[in-house]
Design an enzyme around this catalytic site. Structure first.
Site, PDB file in Angstrom:
ATOM      1  CG  HIS A  46      -1.377  -0.036  -1.277  1.00  0.00           C
ATOM      2  ND1 HIS A  46      -2.355   0.807  -1.756  1.00  0.00           N
ATOM      3  CD2 HIS A  46      -1.979  -1.238  -1.100  1.00  0.00           C
ATOM      4  CE1 HIS A  46      -3.498   0.137  -1.845  1.00  0.00           C
ATOM      5  NE2 HIS A  46      -3.289  -1.103  -1.467  1.00  0.00           N
ATOM      6  CG  ASP A  80      -5.279   2.358  -4.782  1.00  0.00           C
ATOM      7  OD1 ASP A  80      -4.545   2.548  -3.780  1.00  0.00           O
ATOM      8  OD2 ASP A  80      -6.069   3.211  -5.220  1.00  0.00           O
TER       9      ASP A  80
END
Lengths: 482, 325
Positions: A455, A459
């Site tokens: 992450h 995303d």
């Protein structure tokens, strides 16, 4: 291309989980000329047996590690000097072996074909004599006895457990050998382990950590690794290891196991792992596979697996979502125009794992991918991978579904940013909506695909759109295009 | 508790068992009227009568064969070989019959064969051997080799109690030379358990029988002269042997000397060294070293015999080599 300065030959990295290798044979002896990429020696690790080519052209000036010895990745094995080079470089080498001692060792190894002639020895001898008087004496003192370099099993074990390099300690055993008592005294003295590790191996371990394939070009100079990318230092004070209690058994950790342990821990410490799961209907793929399977086997000798379909569809999806094939290097995002797929292969008994890489999958169709995957998987199981086979992956696929797993949260192989987990293909009743909007319940072949991604770079929306496209690629399999 | 010689301790244990258990009897060449070649059974015939202390013909085959039959019929025979060397005549009965009977037919053979063994007194090739490794190699036979009077008594009792054939190697050189306190009451010493004769940190000696004392003398010298601390593990039983005790000592000191009076090749020390290499490899800080007699018959000549049987000087040299490795 002849080299102008002396080049060090180091133990190459043979895959991320390999930390050491054994010299099985020197193909060139000291004093012999060698061309660039000409085979210099043979090495063996727990996975790969291979030849190491010379990084440059010149004369084999020094052989620093003898046949049968096992050393860490990054350890200097030999020095290639330019033809007619000044011998000054010899004095810089930490543990020089004199030419005479090396010649004796070679003679003792009873290899008549490669034993240097006396002329060869004479050619090299001035090099050692060129060093200062004391250095030459020290060198002959050390090389006349194997004690300084021999590490007994118990010392090797204690060294591994505490991250100490026995070569950096003063030994009191025969010929200066480091005894169990020496290394225990050092460990108990509480001296930090790193202090005992000489600079060269430390650098090598950083290389392992960064997983930079040695033959690949280094990133441009300004992109020095950011602090957060640096591997966690070795524990300076490992917790004392309690002896086995009643009913417990101890077994030593293999080099592969230690490598996996270190890499998995480091990956969790590095990446911000998130896993997303998609349900994919593979009924169409199953039908196509059923039709093509015998043809592939008969015409090409290739076993057409579901994995090949998934790999092919993944490569297509990555084209549109390139960050999943990327890397964070320092403060830069790196994307790549090639897609090198790592395929996780479990070794026999589930004890061990290696990830061979299929290079340039963006150039391969379904047949090419199926063949390439089968090839590396087979060579992984039979330990015939070359160092190139386990380097340079940009995206990894792991496939525990064969054992019936239906969900997983795999750990990313550093420095990649994503890993796709292929789960079991199962028949399930699902609701299908026809073109008129009517619902029916049908039996379909369903598979879960789980994507772990970093992450820091990727995303949730980006990952989900990639997965959506992967799902579409599989459910609407386009035979002509793939 | 009274001080007894090694020989008296064996005699005591045997006598106690015969008093306690009417099934126990002894048989052998000259064990009765004469009291045995070494007088282990002196006075036994007077106490227990000629039917429990039997003078046999000069036939080891008959002695062991008779014992095996008697054991099958429910008795507890204790046979004496006049010298351990002569047991070769009884090989067939021991190896083919006694050792296999329980496996073939399920019937236990609780016999004890006493074997006065070892050299050091110019007995020559027929009266000096230590054949324990030959029998340790035969599944179905147990081999015990006590070194101390206390263990000699406790082990002869355990041997008589044991439902299997037990070969009891009693070292002749220890018979009257070694004295120590031995409990008067009946007790057993477990078969298959080693005893730490001396604790130390730097080097371990694994040994048994008379060599325990050779090792002890060497260890004392090394501790005084070289400040090397030596651990001595007395196996007491060669089959079954106490692997755990040996491995524990190997893990502790990481340097092992295996010492025995029997000849080297195929001696039981080879089994111990191999096991250490297999199971404690990562604990070793030096090669496992063996000191044993050379592969020849035992010589008569005193200087030759001294050169043949491992001496204190040999053990000191071996221990020093390991300590300095």
């Amino acid at each position: 291309m002849a080299t102008h300065t002396a080049i060090d030959v180091v133990m190459p990295q043979m895959g991320v989980s390999v930390s050491e290798g054994t010299i099985t044979k020197w193909l060139k002896q000291e004093g012999e000329p060698i061309g660039v990429d000409e085979a210099l020696l043979e090495i063996s690790t727990d996975k790969v047996d291979t030849e190491v080519p010379s990084p440059g052209e010149g004369i084999v000036q020094q052989i620093l590690v003898q046949e049968g010895e096992t050393v860490e990745v990054g350890t200097k094995l030999a020095v290639i000097a330019p033809d007619g080079a000044e011998p000054a470089a010899v004095a810089d080498v930490p543990e020089p072996a004199t030419a005479q001692a090396a010649a004796e060792a070679t003679a003792a190894s009873d290899a008549p074909a490669s034993t240097p002639t006396s002329e060869t020895v004479e050619q090299v001898r001035p090099a050692a004599q060129g060093a200062s008087e004391t250095t030459a004496e020290d060198a002959s003192g050390e090389s006349s006895d194997n004690g300084r370099t021999f590490v007994s099993p118990v010392v090797a074990r204690i060294a591994a457990e505490h991250g100490v390099d026995p070569g950096a300690l003063a030994g009191t055993g025969r010929g200066g050998r480091v005894t169990k008592r020496d290394i225990l005294a050092f460990v108990e003295s509480g001296a930090p382990a790193e202090a005992a590790v000489p600079a060269a191996p430390a650098q090598a371990s950083t290389e392992i950590a960064a997983q930079a394939p040695p033959p690949a070009p280094e990133p441009p100079a300004p992109q020095a690794p950011a602090p957060r990318q640096a591997p966690p230092p070795l524990p300076a004070q490992p917790a004392p290891q309690p002896p086995p209690a009643a009913g417990e058994l101890f077994e030593p950790m293999s080099a592969m196991r230690r490598g996996i342990a270190e890499h998995m821990r480091r990956s969790l410490d590095t990446s911000a792992h998130v896993t997303t799961v998609f349900e994919v209907d593979l009924t169409k793929v199953a039908q196509i596979r059923g039709r093509l399977k015998s043809e592939y086997a008969a015409s090409y000798g290739v076993n057409l697996t579901y994995l090949a379909f998934i790999a092919r569809a993944t490569v297509e999806a990555i084209r549109n979502w390139p960050w999943l094939n990327g890397e964070i290097r320092g403060d830069k995002i790196v994307t790549k125009q090639f897609i090198n797929l790592g395929i996780a292969v479990a070794l026999e008994g589930g004890k061990g794992l290696i990830v061979p890489v299929v290079k340039n999958t963006e150039e391969k169709n379904l047949l090419g991918l199926a063949r390439a995957i089968a090839d590396v998987a087979e060579r992984a199981r039979t330990k015939r991978l070359t160092p190139d086979d386990v380097q340079g992956g940009t995206f990894t696929i792991t496939n525990p579904g064969g054992w019936g797993a239906i969900m997983g949260t795999p750990i990313i192989s550093q420095p990649q940013v994503a890993i796709l987990d292929v789960e079991a293909l199962v028949k399930r009743p699902v609701v299908i909506t026809d073109e008129n909007g009517g619902d029916t319940i049908a039996i379909r072949q369903i598979m879960n695909l789980c994507l772990s991604y970093d992450h820091r770079l990727v995303d949730g929306a980006y990952a989900a759109q990639f997965m959506k496209e992967l799902k579409q690629n599989l459910e609407g399999w386009d035979e002509a295009a793939y | 508790m009274a001080e007894k010689t090694y020989l008296q301790a064996i005699s005591d244990g045997l006598r106690q068992e015969m008093r306690r258990d009417k099934r126990v009897f002894v048989i052998g060449e000259d064990v009765g009227v004469y009291g045995g070649a070494f007088k282990v059974t002196l006075g036994f015939q007077e106490e227990f009568g000629p039917w429990r202390v039997i003078d046999s013909p000069l036939s080891e085959t008959a002695i062991v064969g008779g014992c095996t039959g008697a054991a099958l019929m429910g008795l507890r025979p204790v046979a004496e070989m006049q010298f351990a060397d002569f047991v070769s005549c009884a090989w067939d009965q021991l190896v083919t019959v006694s050792a296999k009977q329980r496996y073939r037919a399920g019937t236990p053979v609780p016999i004890v064969v006493r074997l006065p063994s070892g050299g050091g007194f110019s007995g020559g090739p027929f009266h000096s051997q230590n054949p324990e490794s030959s029998f340790a190699h035969i599944p179905g036979l147990k081999c015990v080799c006590p070194a101390t009077p206390e263990d000699a008594k406790g082990l002869i009792v355990s041997a008589i109690e044991d439902p299997n054939p037990v070969l009891f190697f009693e070292h002749k050189h220890l018979y009257r030379r070694i004295k120590a306190d031995v409990p008067d009451e009946r007790y057993t010493t477990p078969i298959g358990k080693a005893r730490t004769h001396r604790t130390g940190d730097d080097v371990s000696v694994i040994t048994w029988g008379a060599m325990v004392y050779t090792a002890e003398e060497a260890a004392t010298r090394l501790e005084e002269e070289e400040d090397v601390s030596v651990e001595i593990v007395d196996l007491r039983t060669v089959m079954p042997w106490d692997k755990e005790a040996v491995l524990e000592s190997a893990r502790k000191t990481s340097k092992i000397l295996v010492l025995h009076e029997d000849t080297r090749t195929g001696g039981f020390g080879a089994e111990i060294a191999a096991t250490i290499a297999e199971e404690a490899f990562e604990d070793l800080d030096a090669p496992v070293k063996r000191i044993a007699a050379p592969d020849t018959p035992v010589p008569f000549s005193p200087p030759l015999e001294k050169a043949f049987i491992p001496q204190v000087d040999d053990v000191v040299a071996g221990l020093k080599e390991l300590a300095e490795y």
